[in-house]
Design an enzyme around this catalytic site. Structure first.
Site, PDB file in Angstrom:
ATOM      1  N   LYS A   1       1.199   4.269  -3.085  1.00  0.00           N
ATOM      2  CA  LYS A   1       1.144   5.722  -2.869  1.00  0.00           C
ATOM      3  C   LYS A   1       2.388   6.410  -3.435  1.00  0.00           C
ATOM      4  O   LYS A   1       2.295   7.493  -4.035  1.00  0.00           O
ATOM      5  CB  LYS A   1       0.986   6.014  -1.374  1.00  0.00           C
TER       6      LYS A   1
ATOM      7  N   ASP B   1       0.828  -1.204   0.000  1.00  0.00           N
ATOM      8  CA  ASP B   1       0.000   0.000   0.000  1.00  0.00           C
ATOM      9  C   ASP B   1       0.867   1.260   0.000  1.00  0.00           C
ATOM     10  O   ASP B   1       0.581   2.220  -0.725  1.00  0.00           O
ATOM     11  CB  ASP B   1      -0.930   0.006   1.217  1.00  0.00           C
TER      12      ASP B   1
END
Length: 375
Positions: A232, A228
């Site tokens: 980003k 994750d």
């Protein structure tokens, strides 16, 4: 006359339902302060859609109390749908000023972005997937937004409600040379390592607490894998013109060789004590007055993206983090060794929904400007 904005909401989970309630609560304020009326003619979950019909009260646009009770309204009136049904409905109803809001984590819905754009929709996405797929799709998506003169906003992709993407865009478009971006991008991992640095508690216990509170994904291996954070970083890199792929990111996972994605969820759940020894060792072997932080780092000079566990001075901005806050440092030529620091709640349904709402209002404002030009 008020400007009517028709929001087609995909996803009525935590973020989607919170967004509805925020709009219901502030509906009168938007009318009075901006002369904008935000409406929900269609609301969907993964398989069913509620279509507003004449004579059928849409409780999603009633008072907050009714909105919270509207699950029954949805369950009774929603029907199976596909994207073609959505497009056909808005065309038949002659709905204008369309914004599709993606509050899902669906890769299937992302494939429908281009047909939506081609049929008059702007898009606001909390969903990160569209910005992390192969560069060919990333470029095709932007070509269509430009061709059909539609907006695509996704501030909540990085840092929930924090103004990270817009700040980076503004710096980049002003000609500022960004040299490095680094920071704690994960609220769940921020919470875990902030506590681990201050308290004499085993890593596994803090991980358990984070799971119980709901800071992690249902399977916390998704957080610990680093994927994750990497997504980003990839989004920010592409905002700055780097044509790179997820596979190019160097990810040092927090999972262990004997406790990772290859094991069953049951095995993972009962063996978390295996985390304690290696992380306690990492904690004790740091320099004095240092703490562990799990960071993402984008080096624009070297053109490298890395996700890793580091040891930071307690006196540094990253070392002073508390709670589940995110903190991003943006290094530029003009600011030199003193980075721009953006810090705050980097996760949570309230701040994420508010960030989505901010993007909706930005598009509404741009629609109004264009309408005034052609009035």
């Amino acid at each position: 006359m008020s400007l009517k904005i028709n929001i087609i909401l995909f996803g009525i989970g935590n973020v989607g339902s919170t967004l509805i309630n925020q709009i219901v609560e502030s509906k009168q304020f938007f009318l009075e302060s901006q002369n904008i009326e935000l409406r929900f003619p269609i609301i969907t979950n993964s398989t069913l859609a509620f279509f507003e019909k004449d004579g059928l009260k849409n409780k999603w646009e009633a008072t907050r109390g009714e909105a919270e009770l509207s699950g029954a309204n949805f369950a009774q009136s929603a029907i199976p749908f596909n994207i073609e049904d959505i497009i056909e409905y808005v065309q038949f109803q002659n709905l204008e000023n369309l914004i599709a809001v993606d509050a899902t984590a669906s890769s299937h819905l992302v494939k429908s972005y281009i047909p939506l754009i081609q049929n008059g929709f702007h898009i606001v996405a909390a969903n990160k997937i569209a910005n992390t797929l192969h560069n060919d799709f990333y470029a095709a998506l932007r070509r269509n937004f430009k061709k059909f003169d539609k907006q695509f906003l996704y501030e909540t992709n990085v840092g929930a409600g924090l103004p990270i993407i817009n700040t980076i865009k503004d710096l980049h478009h002003s000609g500022e040379k960004i040299t490095k971006i680094r920071g704690v991008f994960s609220g769940s991992l921020s919470y875990i390592f902030n506590r681990f640095g201050k308290e004499n508690i085993p890593f596994s216990q803090i991980l358990h607490d984070a799971e119980k509170i709901g800071y992690t994904e249902p399977d916390s291996r998704e957080d610990l894998s680093g994927n994750d954070v990497a997504r980003k970083l990839l989004i920010l890199a592409r905002e700055l013109g780097l044509e790179t792929e997820f596979s190019n990111i160097k990810i040092t996972s927090l999972l262990l060789p004997n406790l990772n994605e290859k094991h069953s969820k049951a095995e993972y759940s009962v063996n978390k004590l295996l985390f304690d020894k290696p992380y306690q060792t990492a904690k004790l072997t740091q320099k004095e007055n240092h703490v562990l932080r799990y960071i993402g780092e984008l080096d624009l000079i070297q053109k490298t993206l890395e996700v890793k566990l580091t040891s930071e001075p307690e006196s540094s901005p990253l070392g002073q983090l508390k709670g589940a806050d995110s903190l991003i440092e943006i290094y530029t030529n003009s600011y030199g060794e003193n980075p721009i620091v953006i810090q705050g709640a980097g996760a949570g349904k309230e701040v994420t929904a508010r960030g989505v709402l901010t993007d909706i209002l930005k598009i509404a404002s741009q629609i109004r400007v264009k309408e005034s030009l052609f009035a």
